[in-house]
Scaffold this motif. Structure first.
Motif, PDB file in Angstrom:
ATOM      1  N   VAL A   1       0.849  -1.199   0.000  1.00 38.58           N
ATOM      2  CA  VAL A   1       0.000   0.000   0.000  1.00 38.58           C
ATOM      3  C   VAL A   1       0.883   1.248   0.000  1.00 38.58           C
ATOM      4  O   VAL A   1       1.782   1.379   0.832  1.00 38.58           O
ATOM      5  CB  VAL A   1      -0.916   0.006   1.244  1.00 38.58           C
ATOM      6  N   GLU A   2       0.627   2.133  -0.933  1.00 36.82           N
ATOM      7  CA  GLU A   2       1.332   3.418  -0.975  1.00 36.82           C
ATOM      8  C   GLU A   2       0.313   4.549  -0.907  1.00 36.82           C
ATOM      9  O   GLU A   2      -0.594   4.625  -1.734  1.00 36.82           O
ATOM     10  CB  GLU A   2       2.162   3.536  -2.254  1.00 36.82           C
ATOM     11  N   GLU A   3       0.463   5.379   0.086  1.00 36.62           N
ATOM     12  CA  GLU A   3      -0.446   6.512   0.255  1.00 36.62           C
ATOM     13  C   GLU A   3       0.107   7.726  -0.484  1.00 36.62           C
ATOM     14  O   GLU A   3       1.269   8.090  -0.314  1.00 36.62           O
ATOM     15  CB  GLU A   3      -0.588   6.832   1.737  1.00 36.62           C
TER      16      GLU A   3
ATOM     17  N   SER B   1     -10.309   4.875  -0.182  1.00 34.77           N
ATOM     18  CA  SER B   1      -9.133   4.734   0.676  1.00 34.77           C
ATOM     19  C   SER B   1      -9.530   4.894   2.147  1.00 34.77           C
ATOM     20  O   SER B   1      -8.942   4.257   3.031  1.00 34.77           O
ATOM     21  CB  SER B   1      -8.039   5.742   0.293  1.00 34.77           C
TER      22      SER B   1
ATOM     23  N   THR C   1      -8.152  -1.413   8.576  1.00 35.26           N
ATOM     24  CA  THR C   1      -6.808  -1.898   8.910  1.00 35.26           C
ATOM     25  C   THR C   1      -6.902  -2.844  10.103  1.00 35.26           C
ATOM     26  O   THR C   1      -6.254  -3.891  10.139  1.00 35.26           O
ATOM     27  CB  THR C   1      -5.871  -0.717   9.219  1.00 35.26           C
TER      28      THR C   1
ATOM     29  N   HIS D   1      -8.650   2.222   4.962  1.00 32.15           N
ATOM     30  CA  HIS D   1      -7.973   2.605   6.206  1.00 32.15           C
ATOM     31  C   HIS D   1      -8.772   2.151   7.429  1.00 32.15           C
ATOM     32  O   HIS D   1      -8.199   1.687   8.421  1.00 32.15           O
ATOM     33  CB  HIS D   1      -7.782   4.116   6.272  1.00 32.15           C
TER      34      HIS D   1
ATOM     35  N   ARG E   1      -5.969   1.800  -7.856  1.00 29.69           N
ATOM     36  CA  ARG E   1      -5.905   3.170  -7.318  1.00 29.69           C
ATOM     37  C   ARG E   1      -7.224   3.459  -6.642  1.00 29.69           C
ATOM     38  O   ARG E   1      -8.288   3.333  -7.251  1.00 29.69           O
ATOM     39  CB  ARG E   1      -5.660   4.188  -8.428  1.00 29.69           C
TER      40      ARG E   1
ATOM     41  N   GLU F   1      -4.465  12.117  -1.000  1.00 30.03           N
ATOM     42  CA  GLU F   1      -5.713  11.484  -0.531  1.00 30.03           C
ATOM     43  C   GLU F   1      -5.981  10.155  -1.229  1.00 30.03           C
ATOM     44  O   GLU F   1      -6.990   9.503  -0.957  1.00 30.03           O
ATOM     45  CB  GLU F   1      -6.882  12.440  -0.757  1.00 30.03           C
ATOM     46  N   GLU F   2      -5.100   9.774  -2.124  1.00 32.93           N
ATOM     47  CA  GLU F   2      -5.289   8.515  -2.845  1.00 32.93           C
ATOM     48  C   GLU F   2      -4.434   7.417  -2.228  1.00 32.93           C
ATOM     49  O   GLU F   2      -3.485   7.684  -1.484  1.00 32.93           O
ATOM     50  CB  GLU F   2      -4.870   8.676  -4.311  1.00 32.93           C
ATOM     51  N   VAL F   3      -4.786   6.200  -2.578  1.00 33.04           N
ATOM     52  CA  VAL F   3      -3.971   5.051  -2.188  1.00 33.04           C
ATOM     53  C   VAL F   3      -3.785   4.183  -3.423  1.00 33.04           C
ATOM     54  O   VAL F   3      -4.743   3.952  -4.171  1.00 33.04           O
ATOM     55  CB  VAL F   3      -4.656   4.236  -1.066  1.00 33.04           C
TER      56      VAL F   3
END
Lengths: 120, 317
Positions: free
Chosen positions: A40-42, A65, A72, A69, A59, A45-47
């Motif tokens: 996961v790359e933040e 996202s 998690t 989150h 995406r 405001e997108e992931v």
């Protein structure tokens, strides 16, 4: 060139299958969590998420996202909706109406899994 | 057959012979099947040599085309590429076998075809050598003193054309094919191969027309030193990511991309992304965080170069 298959925007481009959507709606009380082994790359405001089982890159925009989150730590979609409703100052029912299809899409994409699967 | 196109290029024959003069291919190849070895050359630390008929026009073209990859560093077991007269080839019209080690890639009839195959084989070497150490993008790159622009896109999108335009405009050249992004330092490392100018773009660069005049429909392989003696830079820090897209007749414009959009596009342009997905995704994420990302719709090369220059100016302001 070997490139990842990319779902351009999972939350928007991938329509949930009716079955999956119905399953999530029926199981709004079911606990879900983020699938293991995701990368996961933040990015603002997108992931962007790499899902290794399907070898797809996804995406997720802001709302999707936020759902990811929220899960998690595994919890129910109702719990997610309550938390997001509080954060955004909106009605729980309205948030839940948005969360259900998003969660359905993420579930179908393999980014979310039932919490019981995380224990195995 | 004309004279050597890029006379300013240094000869890179290991045999110490000076490749000079002009031979017609049929005449020369019919007389001689001896071979000279050009090189060593290197891409991303991997070496290669090129065997060509001694003193031939192809020897001149290949020496010029690969001159920007010449190296003085010793490379262990360089890859051996060969363009040699095919066994059994008729003397009056010799054919050339293009070989990579013991593998025959093709048998061709003209120097232009031979050069295209050799250049393709070098690109393949660059990919196999670069993808292990780097996140390797199918992209062009050029730099100013302020940093580098990465021009990433699929084939036929205008990468080389835009890059050539930038270099002609004073930018330094890193590559027009494969951008090597170091996962540790985030620096771009050059693969400064000859620029491959497609037939559809050749009219934009009349000053780069090779003297030997390739047949219609063939690419020009333009050594960067043909544009400017000091055109090549070894590495640079990325500052801009631009995704070019040539659209005939369209207004040339830059459109901002979100970082997420940019990563998705760059992943599609990453060689062998799925072999190291975690490293590659993390590196791409770092890249877009460190740069400003745009889509570039290109209708006019001059306007595209101006807009990228404006990005650079804005960065300074």
């Amino acid at each position: 060139m070997t490139s990842p298959r990319a779902a351009r925007n999972t939350a928007e481009a991938t329509r949930p299958a009716g079955e999956a959507h119905g399953a999530v709606r029926a199981a709004a009380g079911m606990r879900l969590g983020v699938a293991p082994d995701l990368v996961v790359e933040e990015l603002d405001e997108e992931v962007v998420v790499w899902e290794p089982a399907s070898q797809q890159l996804h995406r997720l925009d802001g709302p999707a996202s936020a759902v990811l989150h929220s899960l998690t730590a595994p919890q129910t979609l109702e719990q997610v909706a309550v938390a997001l409703a509080e954060a955004y100052g909106a009605a729980v029912e309205r948030i839940l109406a948005d969360v259900l299809p998003l969660a359905s899409t993420l579930l179908a994409a393999g980014l979310l899994v039932p919490a019981e699967d995380l224990r195995t | 057959m004309g004279t050597l196109s890029y006379a300013s290029q240094r000869n890179v024959s290991t045999a110490g012979r000076t490749v000079a003069g002009t031979h017609t291919r049929g005449d020369h190849y019919a007389r001689s099947v001896s071979v000279e070895t050009l090189g060593p050359f290197a891409v991303f630390g991997d070496g290669f040599t090129v065997d060509v008929p001694t003193g031939s026009s192809l020897a001149q073209l290949a020496a010029a085309t690969f001159s920007s990859l010449a190296t003085d560093a010793a490379t262990s077991e360089p890859l051996r590429l060969r363009a040699v007269v095919a066994p059994g080839s008729p003397p009056q019209k010799p054919l050339l076998a293009i070989e990579r080690e013991d593998e025959t890639l093709a048998v061709v009839a003209t120097d232009d075809e031979a050069l295209d195959y050799l250049a393709w084989a070098v690109n393949q070497l660059a990919i196999s050598a670069g993808k292990e150490r780097y996140t390797l993008l199918h992209a062009a790159a050029a730099a100013t003193g302020d940093g580098a622009v990465v021009l990433a896109a699929p084939m036929e999108s205008g990468k080389t054309t835009t890059c050539t335009g930038l270099v002609r405009h004073g930018w330094s050249y890193l590559t027009d094919e494969a951008v090597a992004l170091d996962p540790e330092t985030l620096r771009l490392h050059a693969f400064p191969k000859a620029l491959t100018v497609d037939p559809g773009s050749q009219h934009l660069f009349p000053e780069l027309r090779p003297d030997h005049e390739p047949d219609d429909g063939y690419k020009w392989h333009v050594p960067p030193a043909t544009i400017r003696a000091d055109a090549v830079v070894g590495s640079a820090a990325p500052v801009w990511v631009v995704l070019p897209q040539y659209v005939h007749g369209e207004r040339t414009r830059l459109e901002p991309l979100t970082r997420g959009e940019a990563v998705m596009e760059l992943a599609q342009c990453t060689f062998a992304f799925i072999e190291r997905p975690e490293r590659n995704l993390q590196t791409l994420a770092r890249l877009v965080r460190a740069t400003s990302c745009h889509r570039l719709v290109i209708g006019s090369l001059d306007e595209a170069v101006r807009l990228i220059g404006d990005l650079c100016e804005r960065g300074r302001a």
